[in-house]
Design a protein around this motif. Structure first.
Motif, PDB file in Angstrom:
ATOM      1  N   GLY A  22      10.830 -42.620  -5.935  1.00 13.33           N
ATOM      2  CA  GLY A  22      11.947 -42.981  -5.064  1.00 13.33           C
ATOM      3  C   GLY A  22      13.288 -42.606  -5.653  1.00 13.33           C
ATOM      4  N   GLY A  23      13.446 -42.802  -6.964  1.00  9.49           N
ATOM      5  CA  GLY A  23      14.691 -42.438  -7.627  1.00  9.49           C
ATOM      6  C   GLY A  23      14.933 -40.944  -7.600  1.00  9.49           C
ATOM      7  N   MET A  24      13.853 -40.163  -7.788  1.00  9.15           N
ATOM      8  CA  MET A  24      13.999 -38.712  -7.750  1.00  9.15           C
ATOM      9  C   MET A  24      14.341 -38.233  -6.347  1.00  9.15           C
ATOM     10  SD  MET A  24      14.181 -35.793  -9.051  1.00  9.15           S
ATOM     11  CE  MET A  24      13.722 -36.096 -10.762  1.00  9.15           C
ATOM     12  N   LEU A  25      13.716 -38.819  -5.331  1.00  4.86           N
ATOM     13  CA  LEU A  25      14.034 -38.432  -3.953  1.00  4.86           C
ATOM     14  C   LEU A  25      15.493 -38.733  -3.618  1.00  4.86           C
ATOM     15  CD1 LEU A  25      10.810 -39.560  -2.031  1.00  4.86           C
ATOM     16  CD2 LEU A  25      11.573 -37.215  -2.484  1.00  4.86           C
ATOM     17  N   LYS A  26      15.977 -39.869  -4.099  1.00  2.00           N
ATOM     18  CA  LYS A  26      17.383 -40.220  -3.879  1.00  2.00           C
ATOM     19  C   LYS A  26      18.305 -39.215  -4.555  1.00  2.00           C
ATOM     20  CE  LYS A  26      20.762 -43.934  -4.497  1.00  2.00           C
ATOM     21  NZ  LYS A  26      20.977 -45.323  -5.009  1.00  2.00           N
ATOM     22  N   ALA A  27      17.944 -38.833  -5.800  1.00  2.32           N
ATOM     23  CA  ALA A  27      18.750 -37.850  -6.527  1.00  2.32           C
ATOM     24  C   ALA A  27      18.731 -36.503  -5.822  1.00  2.32           C
ATOM     25  CB  ALA A  27      18.227 -37.713  -7.959  1.00  2.32           C
ATOM     26  N   LEU A  28      17.577 -36.123  -5.280  1.00  2.00           N
ATOM     27  CA  LEU A  28      17.479 -34.859  -4.556  1.00  2.00           C
ATOM     28  C   LEU A  28      18.353 -34.880  -3.298  1.00  2.00           C
ATOM     29  CD1 LEU A  28      13.646 -34.130  -4.835  1.00  2.00           C
ATOM     30  CD2 LEU A  28      15.492 -32.813  -5.883  1.00  2.00           C
ATOM     31  N   ARG A  29      18.334 -35.986  -2.578  1.00  2.00           N
ATOM     32  CA  ARG A  29      19.162 -36.091  -1.375  1.00  2.00           C
ATOM     33  C   ARG A  29      20.649 -35.993  -1.726  1.00  2.00           C
ATOM     34  NH1 ARG A  29      15.289 -40.111   0.209  1.00  2.00           N
ATOM     35  NH2 ARG A  29      16.666 -41.748  -0.589  1.00  2.00           N
ATOM     36  N   LEU A  30      21.035 -36.623  -2.815  1.00  2.00           N
ATOM     37  CA  LEU A  30      22.431 -36.558  -3.235  1.00  2.00           C
ATOM     38  C   LEU A  30      22.838 -35.125  -3.588  1.00  2.00           C
ATOM     39  CD1 LEU A  30      22.666 -39.758  -5.471  1.00  2.00           C
ATOM     40  CD2 LEU A  30      23.812 -39.385  -3.276  1.00  2.00           C
ATOM     41  N   GLU A  31      21.961 -34.422  -4.303  1.00  2.00           N
ATOM     42  CA  GLU A  31      22.280 -33.047  -4.694  1.00  2.00           C
ATOM     43  C   GLU A  31      22.356 -32.139  -3.476  1.00  2.00           C
ATOM     44  OE1 GLU A  31      23.248 -31.999  -7.605  1.00  2.00           O
ATOM     45  OE2 GLU A  31      23.012 -34.017  -8.405  1.00  2.00           O
ATOM     46  N   VAL A  32      21.423 -32.310  -2.542  1.00  2.00           N
ATOM     47  CA  VAL A  32      21.470 -31.501  -1.320  1.00  2.00           C
ATOM     48  C   VAL A  32      22.746 -31.792  -0.542  1.00  2.00           C
ATOM     49  CG1 VAL A  32      20.366 -31.110   0.919  1.00  2.00           C
ATOM     50  CG2 VAL A  32      18.969 -31.261  -1.142  1.00  2.00           C
ATOM     51  N   GLY A  33      23.147 -33.059  -0.496  1.00  2.00           N
ATOM     52  CA  GLY A  33      24.383 -33.426   0.194  1.00  2.00           C
ATOM     53  C   GLY A  33      25.606 -32.782  -0.429  1.00  2.00           C
ATOM     54  N   LYS A  34      25.614 -32.649  -1.754  1.00  2.00           N
ATOM     55  CA  LYS A  34      26.758 -32.027  -2.427  1.00  2.00           C
ATOM     56  C   LYS A  34      26.920 -30.554  -2.050  1.00  2.00           C
ATOM     57  CE  LYS A  34      26.182 -34.710  -6.719  1.00  2.00           C
ATOM     58  NZ  LYS A  34      25.872 -34.542  -8.153  1.00  2.00           N
ATOM     59  N   LEU A  35      25.808 -29.913  -1.658  1.00  7.12           N
ATOM     60  CA  LEU A  35      25.817 -28.470  -1.440  1.00  7.12           C
ATOM     61  C   LEU A  35      26.323 -28.062  -0.065  1.00  7.12           C
ATOM     62  CD1 LEU A  35      22.430 -27.547  -3.147  1.00  7.12           C
ATOM     63  CD2 LEU A  35      24.726 -27.167  -4.034  1.00  7.12           C
ATOM     64  N   ARG A  36      26.679 -29.041   0.757  1.00 10.05           N
ATOM     65  CA  ARG A  36      27.218 -28.702   2.069  1.00 10.05           C
ATOM     66  C   ARG A  36      28.538 -27.940   1.917  1.00 10.05           C
ATOM     67  NH1 ARG A  36      26.391 -34.652   4.925  1.00 10.05           N
ATOM     68  NH2 ARG A  36      24.089 -34.616   4.946  1.00 10.05           N
ATOM     69  N   MET A  55      20.595 -36.872 -16.976  1.00  8.16           N
ATOM     70  CA  MET A  55      19.294 -36.215 -17.006  1.00  8.16           C
ATOM     71  C   MET A  55      18.607 -36.266 -15.647  1.00  8.16           C
ATOM     72  SD  MET A  55      19.035 -34.763 -19.842  1.00  8.16           S
ATOM     73  CE  MET A  55      17.404 -34.148 -19.455  1.00  8.16           C
ATOM     74  N   THR A  56      18.819 -37.358 -14.919  1.00 13.39           N
ATOM     75  CA  THR A  56      18.280 -37.437 -13.560  1.00 13.39           C
ATOM     76  C   THR A  56      18.909 -36.373 -12.675  1.00 13.39           C
ATOM     77  OG1 THR A  56      17.899 -39.821 -13.761  1.00 13.39           O
ATOM     78  CG2 THR A  56      18.044 -38.913 -11.527  1.00 13.39           C
ATOM     79  N   ARG A  57      20.208 -36.213 -12.832  1.00 12.58           N
ATOM     80  CA  ARG A  57      20.934 -35.199 -12.069  1.00 12.58           C
ATOM     81  C   ARG A  57      20.439 -33.806 -12.441  1.00 12.58           C
ATOM     82  NH1 ARG A  57      25.476 -37.577 -12.608  1.00 12.58           N
ATOM     83  NH2 ARG A  57      26.339 -36.407 -14.364  1.00 12.58           N
ATOM     84  N   TYR A  58      20.218 -33.567 -13.718  1.00 15.70           N
ATOM     85  CA  TYR A  58      19.740 -32.257 -14.178  1.00 15.70           C
ATOM     86  C   TYR A  58      18.368 -31.953 -13.584  1.00 15.70           C
ATOM     87  CZ  TYR A  58      17.904 -28.661 -17.324  1.00 15.70           C
ATOM     88  OH  TYR A  58      17.332 -27.522 -17.832  1.00 15.70           O
ATOM     89  N   ARG A  59      17.454 -32.920 -13.619  1.00  4.28           N
ATOM     90  CA  ARG A  59      16.105 -32.688 -13.099  1.00  4.28           C
ATOM     91  C   ARG A  59      16.129 -32.432 -11.592  1.00  4.28           C
ATOM     92  NH1 ARG A  59      14.658 -36.583 -17.205  1.00  4.28           N
ATOM     93  NH2 ARG A  59      15.073 -38.316 -15.764  1.00  4.28           N
ATOM     94  N   ALA A  60      17.008 -33.128 -10.877  1.00  2.00           N
ATOM     95  CA  ALA A  60      17.111 -32.898  -9.434  1.00  2.00           C
ATOM     96  C   ALA A  60      17.632 -31.491  -9.142  1.00  2.00           C
ATOM     97  CB  ALA A  60      18.028 -33.948  -8.804  1.00  2.00           C
ATOM     98  N   LYS A  61      18.632 -31.061  -9.894  1.00  3.28           N
ATOM     99  CA  LYS A  61      19.167 -29.709  -9.724  1.00  3.28           C
ATOM    100  C   LYS A  61      18.094 -28.669 -10.040  1.00  3.28           C
ATOM    101  CE  LYS A  61      23.920 -31.017 -10.996  1.00  3.28           C
ATOM    102  NZ  LYS A  61      24.553 -30.805  -9.697  1.00  3.28           N
ATOM    103  N   LEU A  62      17.336 -28.903 -11.108  1.00  2.00           N
ATOM    104  CA  LEU A  62      16.291 -27.971 -11.494  1.00  2.00           C
ATOM    105  C   LEU A  62      15.252 -27.845 -10.388  1.00  2.00           C
ATOM    106  CD1 LEU A  62      14.848 -26.167 -13.543  1.00  2.00           C
ATOM    107  CD2 LEU A  62      13.843 -28.229 -14.558  1.00  2.00           C
ATOM    108  N   MET A  63      14.866 -28.946  -9.799  1.00  2.86           N
ATOM    109  CA  MET A  63      13.859 -28.913  -8.739  1.00  2.86           C
ATOM    110  C   MET A  63      14.373 -28.155  -7.520  1.00  2.86           C
ATOM    111  SD  MET A  63      11.711 -32.063  -7.033  1.00  2.86           S
ATOM    112  CE  MET A  63      11.098 -32.500  -8.672  1.00  2.86           C
ATOM    113  N   ILE A  64      15.640 -28.356  -7.181  1.00  4.23           N
ATOM    114  CA  ILE A  64      16.201 -27.664  -6.014  1.00  4.23           C
ATOM    115  C   ILE A  64      16.253 -26.158  -6.242  1.00  4.23           C
ATOM    116  CG2 ILE A  64      18.310 -27.329  -4.665  1.00  4.23           C
ATOM    117  CD1 ILE A  64      18.825 -30.331  -4.980  1.00  4.23           C
ATOM    118  N   VAL A  65      16.759 -25.739  -7.403  1.00  8.18           N
ATOM    119  CA  VAL A  65      16.848 -24.303  -7.688  1.00  8.18           C
ATOM    120  C   VAL A  65      15.456 -23.691  -7.753  1.00  8.18           C
ATOM    121  CG1 VAL A  65      17.610 -22.574  -9.353  1.00  8.18           C
ATOM    122  CG2 VAL A  65      19.044 -24.568  -8.903  1.00  8.18           C
TER     123      VAL A  65
END
Length: 264
Positions: free
Chosen positions: A4-18, A101-111
């Protein structure tokens, strides 16, 4: 970290990319790769019987990915990291309790997923269109396809981790972009100089080093003589080495980030 924490981090990162052109860059690159490969396939299908080899087209696809994807990955990594520097967004999320580190892992997964999606689109087009436009689908193609997929995934993971680490640790994004461009250019050319083994020494060289199809003059001679390219003696062994190389480079790049965060 919980799912759940990773999904939240992924949503936040995707939101930043708008409105940050990240998805436009990815879509444009995918379009160029699809168009380029489709053109090559059409030209090959209209040629002589000797060059209508789907396996040769697969080899050319691998060469294109080895040259282009390091640069594309570096651009995407730079874009997704630089978003945090705008309006101090990274500092804001850290203050709100998000671990770097949570932010880094979310960015890594998106890229990683973005680049994999682009490569998959081209590979699926190749597999679906090849026989319908007249390319020869031989055992060499099918025997090379599995190892090629493994090597592409491993190479993508290694390059994404290294480029994201460079973009995170270095203020000048041009350094990471330059490293990717030079590294991809050098490693993709080494096999043609009969120095393909040296490609293992760089994270951008996993695909050129481990490709199951020989795309050099040796394979071209085989194509002229037999109508088929040369398959590596042990393609799955090369795939295993690609897994090992990707693990080493990814672990090393991740360790750099951990060290940086622990000594901030």
């Amino acid at each position: 970290m919980s799912a759940g924490g990773m999904l939240k981090a992924l949503r936040l990162e995707v939101g930043k990319l708008r409105r940050k052109h990240y998805w436009l860059i990815a879509a444009s690159t995918a379009g160029v790769c699809l168009g380029w490969c489709a053109m090559l396939m059409t030209l090959r299908a209209s040629g002589s019987a000797q060059v209508r080899s789907a396996a040769l087209q697969l080899s050319e696809f691998a060469q294109l990915m080895a040259l282009l994807m390091p640069i594309v990955t570096a651009v995407l990594a730079s874009r997704i990291v630089s978003v945090d520097a705008e309006e101090r967004m990274g500092q804001l999320f850290t203050a709100l309790g998000q671990r770097p580190m949570t932010r880094y892992r979310a960015k890594l997964m998106i890229v990683f997923l973005t680049v994999i999606a682009m490569e998959t689109a081209v590979l699926v087009m190749l597999s679906v269109m090849a026989s319908s436009i007249g390319l020869t689908m031989t055992d060499t193609y099918w025997n090379a396809l599995g190892p090629m997929v493994v090597e592409l995934v491993c190479s993508t993971l290694a390059i994404c981790t290294v480029q994201l680490t460079l973009s995170t640790c270095l203020d000048k994004q041009a350094i990471g972009l330059g490293a990717a461009a030079i590294g991809g250019f050098i490693t993709s050319g080494l096999p043609f100089a009969h120095l393909g083994g040296l490609s293992w020494l760089l994270p951008w060289g996993i695909v050129p080093a481990a490709t199951p199809i020989d795309g050099t003059d040796v394979s071209m001679a085989s194509l002229r003589a037999t109508g088929e390219v040369t398959l590596a003696s042990h393609p799955w062994l090369l795939a295993g080495l690609a897994v090992l190389a990707a693990a080493v480079w990814s672990a090393a790049a991740y360790a750099v980030i951990v060290y940086k965060e622990n000594h901030r």
